[in-house]
Design an enzyme around this catalytic site. Structure first.
Site, PDB file in Angstrom:
ATOM      1  N   ARG A 112       0.806  -1.242   0.000  1.00 46.42           N
ATOM      2  CA  ARG A 112       0.000   0.000   0.000  1.00 46.42           C
ATOM      3  C   ARG A 112       0.828   1.277   0.000  1.00 46.42           C
ATOM      4  NH1 ARG A 112      -3.655  -2.690   3.675  1.00 46.42           N
ATOM      5  NH2 ARG A 112      -5.250  -3.674   2.385  1.00 46.42           N
ATOM      6  N   LYS A 134       3.462  11.893 -10.809  1.00 47.65           N
ATOM      7  CA  LYS A 134       2.607  11.067 -11.666  1.00 47.65           C
ATOM      8  C   LYS A 134       3.344   9.769 -11.946  1.00 47.65           C
ATOM      9  CE  LYS A 134      -0.248  14.259 -14.319  1.00 47.65           C
ATOM     10  NZ  LYS A 134      -0.551  14.788 -15.663  1.00 47.65           N
ATOM     11  N   GLU A 176      10.035  19.569 -23.996  1.00 48.98           N
ATOM     12  CA  GLU A 176       9.290  19.736 -22.737  1.00 48.98           C
ATOM     13  C   GLU A 176       9.735  21.009 -22.007  1.00 48.98           C
ATOM     14  OE1 GLU A 176       6.702  17.891 -22.150  1.00 48.98           O
ATOM     15  OE2 GLU A 176       7.052  15.847 -22.876  1.00 48.98           O
ATOM     16  N   LYS A 214       7.716  23.651 -13.199  1.00 50.03           N
ATOM     17  CA  LYS A 214       6.849  22.493 -12.960  1.00 50.03           C
ATOM     18  C   LYS A 214       6.519  22.364 -11.476  1.00 50.03           C
ATOM     19  CE  LYS A 214       5.621  17.830 -13.768  1.00 50.03           C
ATOM     20  NZ  LYS A 214       5.711  16.594 -14.486  1.00 50.03           N
ATOM     21  N   GLU A 224      -3.999  17.474 -10.518  1.00 50.73           N
ATOM     22  CA  GLU A 224      -4.529  17.908 -11.813  1.00 50.73           C
ATOM     23  C   GLU A 224      -6.040  18.113 -11.814  1.00 50.73           C
ATOM     24  OE1 GLU A 224      -2.391  16.391 -15.242  1.00 50.73           O
ATOM     25  OE2 GLU A 224      -4.200  16.562 -16.447  1.00 50.73           O
ATOM     26  N   ARG A 228      -2.689  22.147 -13.465  1.00 52.88           N
ATOM     27  CA  ARG A 228      -1.658  21.196 -13.894  1.00 52.88           C
ATOM     28  C   ARG A 228      -1.901  20.692 -15.313  1.00 52.88           C
ATOM     29  NH1 ARG A 228       1.330  16.339 -10.510  1.00 52.88           N
ATOM     30  NH2 ARG A 228       2.619  15.680 -12.251  1.00 52.88           N
ATOM     31  N   ASN A 232       0.136  19.913 -20.192  1.00 48.43           N
ATOM     32  CA  ASN A 232      -0.115  19.052 -21.350  1.00 48.43           C
ATOM     33  C   ASN A 232      -0.216  19.847 -22.646  1.00 48.43           C
ATOM     34  OD1 ASN A 232      -0.256  16.442 -20.076  1.00 48.43           O
ATOM     35  ND2 ASN A 232      -2.081  17.219 -19.055  1.00 48.43           N
ATOM     36  N   HIS A 235       0.232  18.273 -26.017  1.00 49.86           N
ATOM     37  CA  HIS A 235       0.002  16.834 -25.865  1.00 49.86           C
ATOM     38  C   HIS A 235      -1.310  16.373 -26.504  1.00 49.86           C
ATOM     39  CE1 HIS A 235       3.339  17.369 -23.184  1.00 49.86           C
ATOM     40  NE2 HIS A 235       3.354  16.093 -22.829  1.00 49.86           N
ATOM     41  N   HIS A 239      -0.465  13.451 -28.791  1.00 48.16           N
ATOM     42  CA  HIS A 239      -0.892  12.066 -28.535  1.00 48.16           C
ATOM     43  C   HIS A 239      -1.537  11.454 -29.770  1.00 48.16           C
ATOM     44  CE1 HIS A 239      -0.978  12.634 -23.886  1.00 48.16           C
ATOM     45  NE2 HIS A 239       0.167  12.185 -24.304  1.00 48.16           N
ATOM     46  N   HIS A 252       8.283  10.838 -27.911  1.00 46.69           N
ATOM     47  CA  HIS A 252       7.193  11.595 -27.293  1.00 46.69           C
ATOM     48  C   HIS A 252       7.424  13.113 -27.402  1.00 46.69           C
ATOM     49  CE1 HIS A 252       4.095  12.721 -24.469  1.00 46.69           C
ATOM     50  NE2 HIS A 252       4.993  13.332 -23.715  1.00 46.69           N
TER      51      HIS A 252
HETATM   52  P1  NAD Z   1      12.852   6.506 -21.766  1.00 49.13           P
HETATM   53  O1  NAD Z   1      12.750   6.304 -20.332  1.00 49.13           O
HETATM   54  O2  NAD Z   1      12.338   5.432 -22.658  1.00 49.13           O
HETATM   55  O3  NAD Z   1      14.359   6.840 -22.141  1.00 49.13           O
HETATM   56  C1  NAD Z   1      14.695   7.012 -23.501  1.00 49.13           C
HETATM   57  C2  NAD Z   1      15.897   6.125 -23.893  1.00 49.13           C
HETATM   58  O4  NAD Z   1      17.085   6.685 -23.354  1.00 49.13           O
HETATM   59  C3  NAD Z   1      15.810   4.720 -23.352  1.00 49.13           C
HETATM   60  O5  NAD Z   1      16.335   3.829 -24.306  1.00 49.13           O
HETATM   61  C4  NAD Z   1      16.718   4.784 -22.128  1.00 49.13           C
HETATM   62  O6  NAD Z   1      17.241   3.531 -21.746  1.00 49.13           O
HETATM   63  C5  NAD Z   1      17.795   5.683 -22.639  1.00 49.13           C
HETATM   64  N1  NAD Z   1      18.576   6.383 -21.631  1.00 49.13           N
HETATM   65  C6  NAD Z   1      18.185   6.797 -20.398  1.00 49.13           C
HETATM   66  N2  NAD Z   1      19.155   7.516 -19.837  1.00 49.13           N
HETATM   67  C7  NAD Z   1      20.176   7.542 -20.693  1.00 49.13           C
HETATM   68  C8  NAD Z   1      21.467   8.130 -20.672  1.00 49.13           C
HETATM   69  N3  NAD Z   1      21.862   8.892 -19.647  1.00 49.13           N
HETATM   70  N4  NAD Z   1      22.279   7.953 -21.740  1.00 49.13           N
HETATM   71  C9  NAD Z   1      21.871   7.219 -22.808  1.00 49.13           C
HETATM   72  N5  NAD Z   1      20.648   6.656 -22.906  1.00 49.13           N
HETATM   73  C10 NAD Z   1      19.819   6.819 -21.845  1.00 49.13           C
HETATM   74  O7  NAD Z   1      12.109   7.840 -22.238  1.00 49.13           O
HETATM   75  P2  NAD Z   1      11.977   9.303 -21.575  1.00 49.13           P
HETATM   76  O8  NAD Z   1      11.855  10.226 -22.723  1.00 49.13           O
HETATM   77  O9  NAD Z   1      12.987   9.545 -20.548  1.00 49.13           O
HETATM   78  O10 NAD Z   1      10.577   9.218 -20.833  1.00 49.13           O
HETATM   79  C11 NAD Z   1       9.386   8.942 -21.535  1.00 49.13           C
HETATM   80  C12 NAD Z   1       8.399   8.368 -20.566  1.00 49.13           C
HETATM   81  O11 NAD Z   1       8.154   9.338 -19.540  1.00 49.13           O
HETATM   82  C13 NAD Z   1       7.069   8.035 -21.166  1.00 49.13           C
HETATM   83  O12 NAD Z   1       6.668   6.760 -20.726  1.00 49.13           O
HETATM   84  C14 NAD Z   1       6.128   9.109 -20.628  1.00 49.13           C
HETATM   85  O13 NAD Z   1       4.811   8.644 -20.483  1.00 49.13           O
HETATM   86  C15 NAD Z   1       6.753   9.420 -19.303  1.00 49.13           C
HETATM   87  N6  NAD Z   1       6.473  10.766 -18.806  1.00 49.13           N
HETATM   88  C16 NAD Z   1       6.001  10.882 -17.546  1.00 49.13           C
HETATM   89  C17 NAD Z   1       5.742  12.129 -17.024  1.00 49.13           C
HETATM   90  C18 NAD Z   1       5.269  12.245 -15.613  1.00 49.13           C
HETATM   91  O14 NAD Z   1       4.923  13.350 -15.194  1.00 49.13           O
HETATM   92  N7  NAD Z   1       5.273  11.193 -14.842  1.00 49.13           N
HETATM   93  C19 NAD Z   1       5.963  13.277 -17.786  1.00 49.13           C
HETATM   94  C20 NAD Z   1       6.469  13.131 -19.063  1.00 49.13           C
HETATM   95  C21 NAD Z   1       6.720  11.858 -19.575  1.00 49.13           C
HETATM   96  N1  GLY Z   2       3.800  15.866 -17.643  1.00 48.33           N
HETATM   97  C1  GLY Z   2       2.595  16.459 -17.194  1.00 48.33           C
HETATM   98  C2  GLY Z   2       2.439  16.444 -15.717  1.00 48.33           C
HETATM   99  O1  GLY Z   2       3.285  16.025 -14.976  1.00 48.33           O
HETATM  100  O2  GLY Z   2       1.417  16.871 -15.255  1.00 48.33           O
END
Ligand code: NAD
Ligand code: GLY
Length: 349
Positions: A112, A134, A176, A214, A224, A228, A232, A235, A239, A252
């Site tokens: 939990r 998130k 971003e 942020k 949100e 918040r 997006n 987005h 999307h 993305h």
């Molecule tokens: P990712 O985590 O897939 O990383 C992209 C690639 O880079 C992967 O192959 C990873 O292994 C590689 N990588 C990571 N660090 C590295 C480094 N230092 N050097 C070389 N390669 C490296 O993608 P991302 O763009 O980091 O994140 C995208 C994800 O984040 C999505 O799933 C999206 O939904 C999520 N996201 C979440 C929020 C949130 O608020 N929680 C906000 C934006 C995006």
């Molecule tokens: N990436 C959008 C949020 O964190 O709300």
């Protein structure tokens, strides 16, 4: 008969985000670092020179958005049960947004809820995904449809990790950053126009400003209910582009870059932004080789796909539109004709 329960808000979920070299930290608990083989191969040695614990475990899951799923979540949970993690144990998310979102999600459900720390290693995760709590995973119905709000105990953003990041991934993170500046901070946008983010000092300043933006939004609207949603920006359109291209053609952040350009076109039609401001956004995105246009094949189908967005409900689509540079409007009241006019423009490319 009715029994009321009055819940006292005694838990303070506040935390610090440190943007610097990771300090040396020792945890007097069981700790699991969750990562993937790529990040582990590049940077686990460095992390282990900074982090120690009473018992330290490394859990790896396969790399990629396609593995942000129940199977990977089960792999992490299984390992926690095997090593008898308890409610005082701690997880460390060590990777990009995929690892961060999944580790956060597991820590929100394991017994939990246990604590976790974010150590983001991509630019996108440093400026956006690691901050704000998130967490989640994907399923066959779509991206991030399962999850929870679960704040980390701390975020350590060490720009050193970015030295190994591929150029496209870097650009995706810049998108971003631009998003935060356009919607909330004109001075920051002007700083970015003049800045060269390839310079590590300048980049660190940009990361700080993006994270501050942020953090301030999340502090005002953690779950949100309103403001918040402005994060997006780009987005709603982005999307649809990701969906239409089966998540294969664009990262993305790249889809968000095009989405911001489309949102700006909508804002122009709603007299919220002028052409010159929209051109400045395009120039900034192009500086980091981000795509700024997309040929829509079928505007009806593009329009229908808007309704898969989490922000849409029933027959309403929520749009996040810039108000000039540095302002933002969240609205579900855009005339259909205006939306079609924007989509037409991108069909005619
Ligand atoms: P990712 O985590 O897939 O990383 C992209 C690639 O880079 C992967 O192959 C990873 O292994 C590689 N990588 C990571 N660090 C590295 C480094 N230092 N050097 C070389 N390669 C490296 O993608 P991302 O763009 O980091 O994140 C995208 C994800 O984040 C999505 O799933 C999206 O939904 C999520 N996201 C979440 C929020 C949130 O608020 N929680 C906000 C934006 C995006
Ligand atoms: N990436 C959008 C949020 O964190 O709300």
């Amino acid at each position: 008969m009715q029994v009321d329960i009055t819940l006292k808000k005694t838990v303070d979920n506040s935390y610090s985000i440190v943007i610097d070299e990771i300090p040396k930290i020792h945890f007097d608990t069981k700790v699991a670092i969750v990562t993937n083989p790529k990040v582990a191969g590049l940077h686990l040695g460095y992390l282990l020179s900074r982090i120690s614990a009473k018992e330290l475990y490394i859990i790896t899951v396969p790399d990629g958005e396609e593995y942000k799923n129940q199977q990977s979540v089960d792999t992490i949970l299984e390992s926690l049960f095997n090593h008898r993690f308890n409610r005082k144990s701690m997880l460390i998310a060590f990777g990009g947004g995929v690892i961060g979102d999944m580790t956060g999600y597991v820590s929100s459900i394991y017994q939990r809820g246990i604590d976790f720390i974010q150590i983001p290693t991509t630019l996108l995760s440093q400026v956006d995904a690691s901050v704000g709590g998130k967490t989640g995973m994907n399923n066959s119905y779509g991206k991030n449809l399962i999850g929870a709000f679960h704040q980390p105990r701390a975020v350590y953003i060490d720009p050193y990790f970015l030295t190994t990041l591929p150029t496209r991934e870097f650009g995706a993170g810049v998108a971003e950053i631009v998003k935060m500046a356009v919607t909330f901070n004109k001075d920051f946008f002007e700083f970015l126009e003049k800045a060269d983010l390839k310079d590590p000092k300048v980049l660190q300043e940009a990361i700080k400003q993006a994270v501050q933006t942020k953090a301030s939004v999340v502090a005002q609207d953690e779950k949100e209910h309103g403001l918040r949603a402005a994060l997006n920006y780009g987005h709603t359109f982005g999307h649809v582009i990701e969906n239409e291209t089966q998540y294969k053609q664009y990262l993305h952040g790249e889809a968000v870059a095009i989405g911001m350009v489309m949102a700006n076109e909508t804002a122009i039609k709603m007299n919220l932004m002028d052409e010159k401001e929209a051109s400045r956004v395009i120039s900034l995105l192009k500086k980091y080789d981000l795509p700024t246009t997309y040929k829509i094949k079928d505007i009806r189908s593009f329009y229908e796909t808007f309704f898969l967005d989490k922000k849409s409900s029933d027959d309403k689509i929520t749009f996040i539109l810039p108000v000039g540079i540095g302002g933002v409007k969240i609205t579900d009241d855009i005339p259909l004709g205006t939306i079609m006019c924007v989509l037409n423009k991108f069909e005619a490319i």
